[in-house]
Write a protein that holds these residues in place. Structure first.
Motif, PDB file in Angstrom:
ATOM      1  N   PRO B 194       1.031  -1.220   0.079  1.00 38.20           N
ATOM      2  CA  PRO B 194       0.108  -0.012  -0.013  1.00 38.20           C
ATOM      3  C   PRO B 194       0.796   1.207  -0.027  1.00 38.20           C
ATOM      4  O   PRO B 194       0.395   2.391  -0.528  1.00 38.20           O
ATOM      5  N   ILE B 196       3.662   1.863  -1.467  1.00 36.09           N
ATOM      6  CA  ILE B 196       4.210   2.091  -2.826  1.00 36.09           C
ATOM      7  C   ILE B 196       2.962   2.534  -3.761  1.00 36.09           C
ATOM      8  O   ILE B 196       2.816   3.209  -4.716  1.00 36.09           O
ATOM      9  N   GLY B 197       1.918   1.581  -3.833  1.00 39.81           N
ATOM     10  CA  GLY B 197       0.763   2.212  -4.305  1.00 39.81           C
ATOM     11  C   GLY B 197      -0.090   3.317  -4.263  1.00 39.81           C
ATOM     12  O   GLY B 197      -0.072   4.042  -4.993  1.00 39.81           O
ATOM     13  N   TYR B 198      -0.100   3.641  -2.742  1.00 36.13           N
ATOM     14  CA  TYR B 198      -0.712   5.270  -2.647  1.00 36.13           C
ATOM     15  C   TYR B 198       0.436   6.200  -2.959  1.00 36.13           C
ATOM     16  O   TYR B 198      -0.050   7.315  -3.515  1.00 36.13           O
ATOM     17  N   LYS B 200       2.057   6.158  -5.675  1.00 40.28           N
ATOM     18  CA  LYS B 200       2.075   5.974  -7.316  1.00 40.28           C
ATOM     19  C   LYS B 200       0.630   7.015  -7.552  1.00 40.28           C
ATOM     20  O   LYS B 200       0.623   7.773  -8.274  1.00 40.28           O
ATOM     21  N   MET B 201      -0.352   6.512  -6.695  1.00 41.08           N
ATOM     22  CA  MET B 201      -1.750   7.257  -6.843  1.00 41.08           C
ATOM     23  C   MET B 201      -1.692   8.706  -6.464  1.00 41.08           C
ATOM     24  O   MET B 201      -2.217   9.518  -7.219  1.00 41.08           O
ATOM     25  N   ASN B 204       0.280  10.330  -9.397  1.00 39.37           N
ATOM     26  CA  ASN B 204      -0.189  10.414 -10.862  1.00 39.37           C
ATOM     27  C   ASN B 204      -1.478  11.329 -10.303  1.00 39.37           C
ATOM     28  O   ASN B 204      -2.379  11.678 -11.442  1.00 39.37           O
ATOM     29  N   MET B 206      -4.083  10.999  -8.908  1.00 37.56           N
ATOM     30  CA  MET B 206      -5.565  10.320  -9.021  1.00 37.56           C
ATOM     31  C   MET B 206      -6.263  10.655  -7.658  1.00 37.56           C
ATOM     32  O   MET B 206      -7.626  10.564  -7.580  1.00 37.56           O
ATOM     33  N   GLU B 222       8.632   7.270  -1.745  1.00 40.88           N
ATOM     34  CA  GLU B 222       8.392   6.265  -2.668  1.00 40.88           C
ATOM     35  C   GLU B 222       9.960   5.554  -2.852  1.00 40.88           C
ATOM     36  O   GLU B 222       9.978   4.580  -2.932  1.00 40.88           O
TER      37      GLU B 222
END
Lengths: 120, 401
Positions: B194, B196-198, B200-201, B204, B206, B222
């Motif tokens: 999570p 690394i995922g967040y 990225k979001m 981005n 997002m 990151e």
């Protein structure tokens, strides 16, 4: 793309659910193996993302069940694991119908690109 | 006193009787005992039939020979010394002796040796009378042997059991260690998903617009999350190498394919940064037998090290291979800042990093070269570094063909 994600870690499923939703995909999640198996049997998904290490009913158990009951046909199952997978384990899973084994952590952009390639 | 004819007759009869009796005793002795007479040096002067039967020698073979011809080597030197001291002192010796026959068979005798002083020649004679003990002794010896063998067997059995248990224990320990490693890997890597995922979001956008400072912060999170991820993988690799549990899959590797794949991974990326990436496979058609994923891991490590140290302007990395005798030599060369001579010998040690006070921050785990060395050596090769400490570094990897 209709995606099913089965993972016992809620932070992970929430994050991916948000990500795929915001990217415009139809994402369904399950935080347990038993429930996940029911969803696999009852729904039609373009791709199923399956965590291998889960308590009680693991990704391995799901694969073994589906394989034994010949229910893996036409299903694209991609295993996700945070452990290191030996070549033997990988070969065992792929022999049973798993499409591929990916390592966690994985960049969501990379995962999405991969899923698009697999589906097409 | 004069002897009367009657006396003489009586004496003669007595003598006859005596001789008769002696004859009977001797033939009875022949049945039961081994009789030998030796001189004072132990040289045999007479043996009876039984002695010949048991020893396997003829009387002709024995007479004139020293009695020690029958010595079996079983008794210690002191045993014979004691025997000789006794009889040469004029005393009777009695004991059990193990002898050896002409044909190499052992026989035990219960022996009495009596010394006689011959008044005429003043030389001593020894008369030995022995009875055979062989069967009894053999049984005793066999029992003893069997007992000893049994004890040895029991000891070996015990040692085997202990060894086996130790082996099982160490196997169990290794399995536990491996399971522990797998668990640790899983537990350490899962929280990074999570994170690394967040990142990225957020990057981005997002999850909404971010200002420059926020984006920079996300970048740092990151970057460190990814660094942690490599550190976990590297630590697990080091562990596998230390425990000798790293698995290698050996297959034929075409050199040209290997370098083509390196080229597609690195050339474009480096060109975009204004740097050069050159492949120089001088022996493209050569095929070597190795684990290509692990060899690639080593190259990725060497190349990412090189990228950290080449200058921003005109930075250049060359990877290649050539034949040298019956060896294939790979190399990764850069035009970076070089590695001082005093640092080169420690370079392949775990967590060793060249003092970076005046160098750029490396951001590595300090394990890459230790792992590379471990992998290359397990693959049967050799890795070393050459650098003048100023103008670049070349890592060499050598395999027999």
């Amino acid at each position: 793309m209709k995606i099913l994600l089965i993972d016992d870690n809620q932070d992970i499923t929430t994050m991916f659910a948000k990500y795929f939703q915001l990217k415009g995909h139809d994402i369904h999640v399950s935080n347990g193996g038993q429930n996940g198996l029911q969803m696999i049997e009852n729904g039609l998904f373009d791709v199923i993302l399956l965590d291998l290490a889960m308590p009680d009913f693991s990704g391995h158990d799901i694969i073994d069940y589906l394989h034994k009951n010949n229910k893996l046909d036409h299903k694209i199952i991609i295993s996700l694991t945070a452990s290191s997978v030996s070549d033997d384990d990988k070969a065992y899973l792929i022999e049973r119908g798993v499409h591929s084994v990916l390592r966690k952590p994985i960049d969501p952009d990379e995962l999405l690109n991969y899923l698009m390639r697999v589906k097409s | 006193m004069r002897m009367t004819p009657t006396d003489q007759k009586n004496t003669g009869e007595n003598l006859l009787n005596l001789t008769n009796q002696m004859g009977k005793i001797l033939s009875a002795l022949d049945e039961s005992s081994l009789v030998a007479i030796t001189d004072k040096h132990g040289v045999i002067t007479h043996v009876n039939k039984k002695f010949c039967n048991v020893s396997g020698y003829s009387a002709e073979e024995l007479v004139g020979k020293n009695h020690r011809i029958l010595k079996s080597g079983f008794h210690p030197q002191e045993f014979y010394k004691d025997l000789w001291v006794t009889i040469s002192g004029g005393h009777t010796w009695h004991g059990e002796i193990k002898n050896v026959s002409k044909h190499g068979q052992y026989f035990w005798v219960d022996t009495t040796i009596v010394p006689f002083l011959d008044s005429g020649s003043l030389s001593e004679q020894y008369v030995s009378i022995s009875t055979e003990l062989t069967d009894q002794k053999n049984t005793e010896e066999n029992l003893l042997n069997a007992n000893m063998q049994l004890r040895n067997a029991a000891k070996i059995q015990k040692e085997n059991m202990e060894l086996h248990m130790e082996f099982e224990k160490s196997k169990e320990k290794d399995t536990l260690k491996e399971e522990f490693s797998a668990m640790i890997t899983h537990e350490l890597k899962t929280p990074l998903v999570p994170i690394i995922g967040y990142c990225k979001m957020l990057k981005n956008k997002m999850l909404g617009e971010l200002n420059g400072e926020q984006l920079e912060s996300i970048d740092t999170i990151e970057k460190n999350a990814k660094r942690l991820e490599s550190l976990i993988s590297d630590i697990m690799d080091v562990r596998k190498l230390d425990l000798n549990k790293m698995k290698f899959t050996l297959e034929d590797l075409a050199i040209d394919n290997f370098f083509a794949s390196l080229d597609s991974s690195y050339r474009q990326v480096l060109i975009e940064q204004g740097k050069e990436f050159i492949t120089d496979a001088q022996i493209p058609s050569v095929v070597i037998h190795t684990d290509k994923i692990r060899l690639r891991q080593v190259f990725d490590n060497l190349i990412s090290n090189a990228i950290k140290f080449i200058p921003d302007k005109n930075g250049k990395i060359t990877v290649g291979c050539k034949n040298e005798g019956n060896k294939v030599v790979f190399y990764v060369a850069d035009n970076g800042i070089g590695i001082p001579l005093e640092s080169q010998q420690n370079l392949f040690q775990k967590f060793y990093q060249v003092d970076t006070s005046e160098r750029r921050k490396t951001g590595g785990t300090g394990l890459g070269l230790a792992i590379s060395k471990g992998i290359i050596e397990k693959l049967g090769g050799r890795i070393w570094v050459e650098s003048d400490g100023k103008t670049g570094t070349i890592f060499y990897i050598e395999f027999d063909t």
